[in-house]
Write an enzyme that holds these catalytic residues in place. Structure first.
Site, mmCIF file in Angstrom:
data_model
loop_
_atom_site.group_PDB
_atom_site.id
_atom_site.type_symbol
_atom_site.label_atom_id
_atom_site.label_comp_id
_atom_site.label_asym_id
_atom_site.label_seq_id
_atom_site.Cartn_x
_atom_site.Cartn_y
_atom_site.Cartn_z
ATOM 1 N N HIS A 184 -4.283 -7.644 -8.328
ATOM 2 C CA HIS A 184 -3.545 -6.828 -7.377
ATOM 3 C C HIS A 184 -4.163 -6.000 -6.250
ATOM 4 C CE1 HIS A 184 -0.432 -3.147 -7.879
ATOM 5 N NE2 HIS A 184 -0.547 -3.453 -6.667
ATOM 6 N N GLY A 239 9.037 0.101 0.975
ATOM 7 C CA GLY A 239 9.351 -0.884 1.833
ATOM 8 C C GLY A 239 9.148 -0.591 3.139
ATOM 9 N N GLY A 278 0.984 -1.247 0.039
ATOM 10 C CA GLY A 278 0.091 0.045 -0.103
ATOM 11 C C GLY A 278 1.068 1.199 -0.049
ATOM 12 N N ASN A 279 0.349 2.264 -0.617
ATOM 13 C CA ASN A 279 1.097 3.397 -0.523
ATOM 14 C C ASN A 279 -0.159 5.020 -0.711
ATOM 15 O OD1 ASN A 279 1.152 3.241 -3.616
ATOM 16 N ND2 ASN A 279 2.273 1.676 -2.939
ATOM 17 N N SER A 314 7.731 2.259 -5.189
ATOM 18 C CA SER A 314 8.109 1.836 -6.454
ATOM 19 C C SER A 314 6.750 1.885 -7.185
ATOM 20 C CB SER A 314 8.378 0.385 -6.425
ATOM 21 O OG SER A 314 7.360 -0.641 -5.828
ATOM 22 N N GLU A 315 5.489 2.046 -6.630
ATOM 23 C CA GLU A 315 4.208 2.207 -7.235
ATOM 24 C C GLU A 315 3.789 3.548 -7.629
ATOM 25 O OE1 GLU A 315 2.089 -0.561 -4.494
ATOM 26 O OE2 GLU A 315 1.696 -1.468 -6.365
ATOM 27 N N HIS A 320 -4.277 -2.977 -0.764
ATOM 28 C CA HIS A 320 -4.928 -4.190 -1.141
ATOM 29 C C HIS A 320 -5.992 -4.799 0.066
ATOM 30 C CE1 HIS A 320 -0.493 -4.857 -2.533
ATOM 31 N NE2 HIS A 320 -1.229 -3.993 -3.417
ATOM 32 N N HIS A 359 -3.378 3.824 -2.533
ATOM 33 C CA HIS A 359 -3.490 2.414 -3.053
ATOM 34 C C HIS A 359 -3.352 1.419 -2.206
ATOM 35 C CE1 HIS A 359 -2.270 -1.373 -5.299
ATOM 36 N NE2 HIS A 359 -0.943 -0.905 -4.551
HETATM 37 ZN ZN LIG Z 1 0.121 -2.894 -4.883
#
Ligand SMILES: [Zn+2]
Length: 223
Positions: free
Chosen positions: A161, A49, A32-33, A78-79, A100, A98
């Site tokens: 995803h 991370g 998540g971010n 990274s997303e 999950h 974002h």
């Molecule tokens: Zn993701």
């Protein structure tokens, strides 16, 4: 509020909402971010991370709209490309989440969109949540898979995803993500019961009209 103070407040907001999403089970592990668009057009985002429960305000990173890192000692998520795709396509959007969330991600892994008008509340507050085709996380292909959907929706499932939601501020984006998962839960139960009954088009039109009146009233009160 001075610019520095505003930046500090945004950093704290990212920490606060990251913890909230983690506690809800939407961002397990380091997944998540979150990000916000700052007044100068740059993007303040969470680092890669990092557990969203342990994240601190000083961990946040600033990037420009091309993803180039401007400040921060950690490396950006990274997303970030997914976030930038939303900010580039929608000038009204100031925050992206974002995550999950397990039930909504289950739908995304089963190749199912959340676009059935089963629930009045979801029709009014969220609208249909489409399913973007699968693409590898962290690549341009993922941003491209979202491109056609971003202008028409406030939340999108990504095949195999997770989900992305966005809004006028972090609270708005968070509430949309929360509603996606709640709606996914309701759809799952309705289908398990074996007799899901979608709303008729006439009822949907009424709901959308009611929403329009609500928005107009809210606007009138502001002026
Ligand atoms: Zn993701």
């Amino acid at each position: 509020m001075t610019e520095m103070l505003a930046l500090q407040e945004y950093r704290r907001e990212l920490v606060r909402f990251g913890r909230w999403l983690y506690r809800k089970g939407f961002m397990p592990g380091t997944s998540g971010n979150l990000s916000v668009r700052l007044e100068d057009g740059t993007i303040l985002a969470t680092p890669t991370g990092c557990s969203k429960y342990l994240m601190r305000a000083a961990d946040m990173v600033i990037v420009d709209l091309d993803g180039r890192q401007i400040s921060g000692t950690r490396k950006v998520t990274s997303e970030i490309g997914m976030h930038l795709a939303v900010y580039r396509a929608r000038h009204d959007i100031r925050a992206v989440v974002h995550a999950h969330p397990p039930i909504a991600t289950g739908f995304a892994c089963a190749g199912r969109a959340l676009d059935e008008p089963l629930c009045a509340e979801a029709v009014m507050t969220l609208g249909p949540v489409p399913l973007a085709p699968y693409a590898t996380t962290g690549t341009d292909a993922l941003a491209q898979s979202l491109a056609a959907l971003i202008p028409h929706h406030s939340a999108i499932l990504m095949a195999n995803h997770g989900a992305v939601a966005y809004g006028e501020n972090l609270l708005d984006a968070f509430l949309k993500m929360e509603t996606v998962e709640h709606f996914a839960n309701i759809c799952l139960v309705a289908h398990q019961l074996g007799s899901a009954r979608p709303l008729q088009q006439l009822a949907i039109d009424d709901l959308l009209q009611a929403k329009e009146r609500y928005v107009q009233n809210a606007l009138a009160k502001m002026h």
